[in-house]
Design an enzyme around this catalytic site. Structure first.
Site, PDB file in Angstrom:
ATOM      1  N   SER A  22     -48.749   6.682  16.821  1.00  0.00           N
ATOM      2  CA  SER A  22     -47.800   7.647  16.265  1.00  0.00           C
ATOM      3  C   SER A  22     -47.961   7.612  14.754  1.00  0.00           C
ATOM      4  O   SER A  22     -48.488   6.630  14.207  1.00  0.00           O
ATOM      5  CB  SER A  22     -46.373   7.222  16.636  1.00  0.00           C
ATOM      6  OG  SER A  22     -45.423   7.896  15.845  1.00  0.00           O
TER       7      SER A  22
ATOM      8  N   TYR B 122     -39.173   1.146  18.067  1.00  0.00           N
ATOM      9  CA  TYR B 122     -40.316   2.054  18.288  1.00  0.00           C
ATOM     10  C   TYR B 122     -41.341   1.888  17.171  1.00  0.00           C
ATOM     11  O   TYR B 122     -42.540   1.760  17.431  1.00  0.00           O
ATOM     12  CB  TYR B 122     -39.806   3.493  18.354  1.00  0.00           C
ATOM     13  CG  TYR B 122     -40.860   4.542  18.627  1.00  0.00           C
ATOM     14  CD1 TYR B 122     -41.320   4.757  19.930  1.00  0.00           C
ATOM     15  CD2 TYR B 122     -41.376   5.339  17.615  1.00  0.00           C
ATOM     16  CE1 TYR B 122     -42.267   5.738  20.195  1.00  0.00           C
ATOM     17  CE2 TYR B 122     -42.322   6.317  17.872  1.00  0.00           C
ATOM     18  CZ  TYR B 122     -42.758   6.519  19.162  1.00  0.00           C
ATOM     19  OH  TYR B 122     -43.706   7.490  19.427  1.00  0.00           O
TER      20      TYR B 122
HETATM   21  N1  LIG Z   1     -43.898  13.524  21.530  1.00  0.00           N
HETATM   22  C1  LIG Z   1     -44.069  13.070  20.301  1.00  0.00           C
HETATM   23  O1  LIG Z   1     -43.573  13.662  19.312  1.00  0.00           O
HETATM   24  C2  LIG Z   1     -44.906  11.832  20.072  1.00  0.00           C
HETATM   25  C3  LIG Z   1     -45.293  11.558  18.760  1.00  0.00           C
HETATM   26  C4  LIG Z   1     -46.056  10.429  18.495  1.00  0.00           C
HETATM   27  C5  LIG Z   1     -46.425   9.599  19.543  1.00  0.00           C
HETATM   28  N2  LIG Z   1     -46.032   9.881  20.791  1.00  0.00           N
HETATM   29  C6  LIG Z   1     -46.432   8.959  21.857  1.00  0.00           C
HETATM   30  O2  LIG Z   1     -47.082   9.659  22.879  1.00  0.00           O
HETATM   31  C7  LIG Z   1     -46.958   8.923  24.101  1.00  0.00           C
HETATM   32  C8  LIG Z   1     -46.524   9.886  25.205  1.00  0.00           C
HETATM   33  O3  LIG Z   1     -45.234  10.380  24.914  1.00  0.00           O
HETATM   34  P1  LIG Z   1     -44.747  11.854  25.293  1.00  0.00           P
HETATM   35  O4  LIG Z   1     -44.285  12.492  24.067  1.00  0.00           O
HETATM   36  O5  LIG Z   1     -45.763  12.528  26.131  1.00  0.00           O
HETATM   37  O6  LIG Z   1     -43.431  11.518  26.148  1.00  0.00           O
HETATM   38  P2  LIG Z   1     -43.132  11.647  27.699  1.00  0.00           P
HETATM   39  O7  LIG Z   1     -41.789  11.069  27.862  1.00  0.00           O
HETATM   40  O8  LIG Z   1     -43.393  13.028  28.175  1.00  0.00           O
HETATM   41  O9  LIG Z   1     -44.238  10.717  28.372  1.00  0.00           O
HETATM   42  C9  LIG Z   1     -44.135   9.326  28.428  1.00  0.00           C
HETATM   43  C10 LIG Z   1     -44.807   8.864  29.705  1.00  0.00           C
HETATM   44  O10 LIG Z   1     -44.765   7.432  29.769  1.00  0.00           O
HETATM   45  C11 LIG Z   1     -44.341   7.090  31.088  1.00  0.00           C
HETATM   46  N3  LIG Z   1     -43.772   5.762  31.134  1.00  0.00           N
HETATM   47  C12 LIG Z   1     -42.582   5.319  30.632  1.00  0.00           C
HETATM   48  N4  LIG Z   1     -42.407   4.030  30.953  1.00  0.00           N
HETATM   49  C13 LIG Z   1     -43.499   3.646  31.657  1.00  0.00           C
HETATM   50  C14 LIG Z   1     -43.907   2.434  32.269  1.00  0.00           C
HETATM   51  N5  LIG Z   1     -43.131   1.329  32.226  1.00  0.00           N
HETATM   52  N6  LIG Z   1     -45.082   2.400  32.926  1.00  0.00           N
HETATM   53  C15 LIG Z   1     -45.868   3.497  32.985  1.00  0.00           C
HETATM   54  N7  LIG Z   1     -45.539   4.677  32.431  1.00  0.00           N
HETATM   55  C16 LIG Z   1     -44.370   4.741  31.779  1.00  0.00           C
HETATM   56  C17 LIG Z   1     -43.338   8.178  31.447  1.00  0.00           C
HETATM   57  O11 LIG Z   1     -43.060   8.202  32.833  1.00  0.00           O
HETATM   58  C18 LIG Z   1     -44.092   9.393  30.966  1.00  0.00           C
HETATM   59  O12 LIG Z   1     -45.062   9.793  31.912  1.00  0.00           O
HETATM   60  C19 LIG Z   1     -45.954   7.810  23.816  1.00  0.00           C
HETATM   61  O13 LIG Z   1     -46.649   6.595  23.581  1.00  0.00           O
HETATM   62  C20 LIG Z   1     -45.273   8.261  22.544  1.00  0.00           C
HETATM   63  O14 LIG Z   1     -44.777   7.200  21.768  1.00  0.00           O
HETATM   64  C21 LIG Z   1     -45.266  10.980  21.086  1.00  0.00           C
END
Ligand SMILES: NC(=O)c1ccc[n+]([C@@H]2O[C@H](COP(=O)([O-])OP(=O)(O)OC[C@H]3O[C@@H](n4cnc5c(N)ncnc54)[C@H](O)[C@@H]3O)[C@@H](O)[C@H]2O)c1
Length: 255
Positions: free
Chosen positions: A143, A156
């Site tokens: 991130s 986080y």
């Molecule tokens: N959306 C944003 O703005 C953003 C920005 C920077 C980084 N990220 C990172 O991107 C990644 C994906 O996030 P996203 O935005 O797609 O959110 P999201 O909530 O759509 O996806 C997160 C996924 O992780 C899974 N998950 C949660 N706990 C778990 C576990 N114990 N075991 C296996 N899977 C698990 C969830 O079921 C889901 O499929 C994350 O690491 C997040 O920190 C997101």
């Protein structure tokens, strides 16, 4: 196609950025292993989308915060398809709690799902890649907050900062094996993790105004970066992070 014959494991692969990564890798011909913990129906629908692209796929229910589940995830990939070429440590959560009010349980959960999972996902995938030979790619979805403070989301930020050093240190250790470890640092992406902002027009307008490109990313704009990092075109990237943030980190300190 570029990734034909490559086997890619994507943690948290049935939602948001993970789903977009699955589809971007599948579009380049990769064989896909979707790790999931919630929403079996979404996983099955995504498996159908991957098959429609002409690729092989399995879904594996595995909680990445547990090393035994990660072992089963990697073993399932090897049992089904014989190898692991690309490991994407994508699963993540946040609690949006400050350093003053984060509980021990919240801290442990965020660190286990975001950072411990990436550490042992890296270890287990790397052991398999070394055993099979030929190198590989390990891509950590970090991130902007691997580097950039976000007051009110402390655990986080700690987890993503840890992923930053995991990427750099494992990247240096594993380079000799031809395993390229790289991070992708998204800015704000329109996914379920940002549901509260997406549902609040004032907060969304404020966020969009702070981003030089004037909008949040779509998940596909992160998936395409990961697909590039998994390809031969990224053969000289190691132990670093590629930020896909619309310029956010350079413009809005303290957002
Ligand atoms: N959306 C944003 O703005 C953003 C920005 C920077 C980084 N990220 C990172 O991107 C990644 C994906 O996030 P996203 O935005 O797609 O959110 P999201 O909530 O759509 O996806 C997160 C996924 O992780 C899974 N998950 C949660 N706990 C778990 C576990 N114990 N075991 C296996 N899977 C698990 C969830 O079921 C889901 O499929 C994350 O690491 C997040 O920190 C997101």
């Amino acid at each position: 196609m570029e990734l034909t014959g490559k086997v890619a494991v994507v943690t948290g692969g049935n939602s948001g950025i993970g789903k977009a990564i699955v589809l971007a890798l599948a579009a380049k011909g990769a064989t896909i292993v979707i790790d999931w913990v919630a929403d079996e129906q979404a996983t099955e629908a995504l498996e159908d989308q991957v098959r429609a692209l002409g690729d092989q796929v399995i879904g594996v229910e595995a909680d990445v915060s547990k090393v035994t589940d990660l072992e089963r995830l990697v073993a399932s990939a090897v049992t089904a398809f014989g190898r692991v070429d690309v490991m994407v440590n994508n699963a993540g959560i946040e609690t949006r709690t400050s350093v003053l009010d984060t509980t021990e349980a919240q801290y442990d959960r965020v660190l286990a799902i975001n950072l411990k999972s990436a550490f042992f996902g890296t270890q287990l995938a790397a052991r398999q890649m070394i055993a099979q030979g030929g190198g590989g790619r390990i891509i950590n979805v970090t991130s902007v907050h691997e580097d950039w403070p976000m007051p009110g989301n402390t655990a986080y930020c700690v987890s993503k900062g840890g992923m930053r050093m995991l990427t750099r240190t494992a990247g240096v250790e594993l380079a000799a094996h031809g395993i390229l470890v790289v991070g992708v640092g998204p800015g704000a992406v329109a996914t379920p993790i940002n549901a509260s902002t997406l549902g609040d027009p004032a907060a969304l307008a404020k966020l969009n105004a702070a981003i030089p490109l004037g909008r949040m990313a779509q998940p596909e704009e992160i998936g395409s970066v990961v697909a590039f990092l998994a390809s031969d075109a990224a053969s000289y990237l190691a132990a670093t992070t590629i930020f896909a943030d619309g310029g956010l980190m350079q413009s809005s300190p303290g957002l």
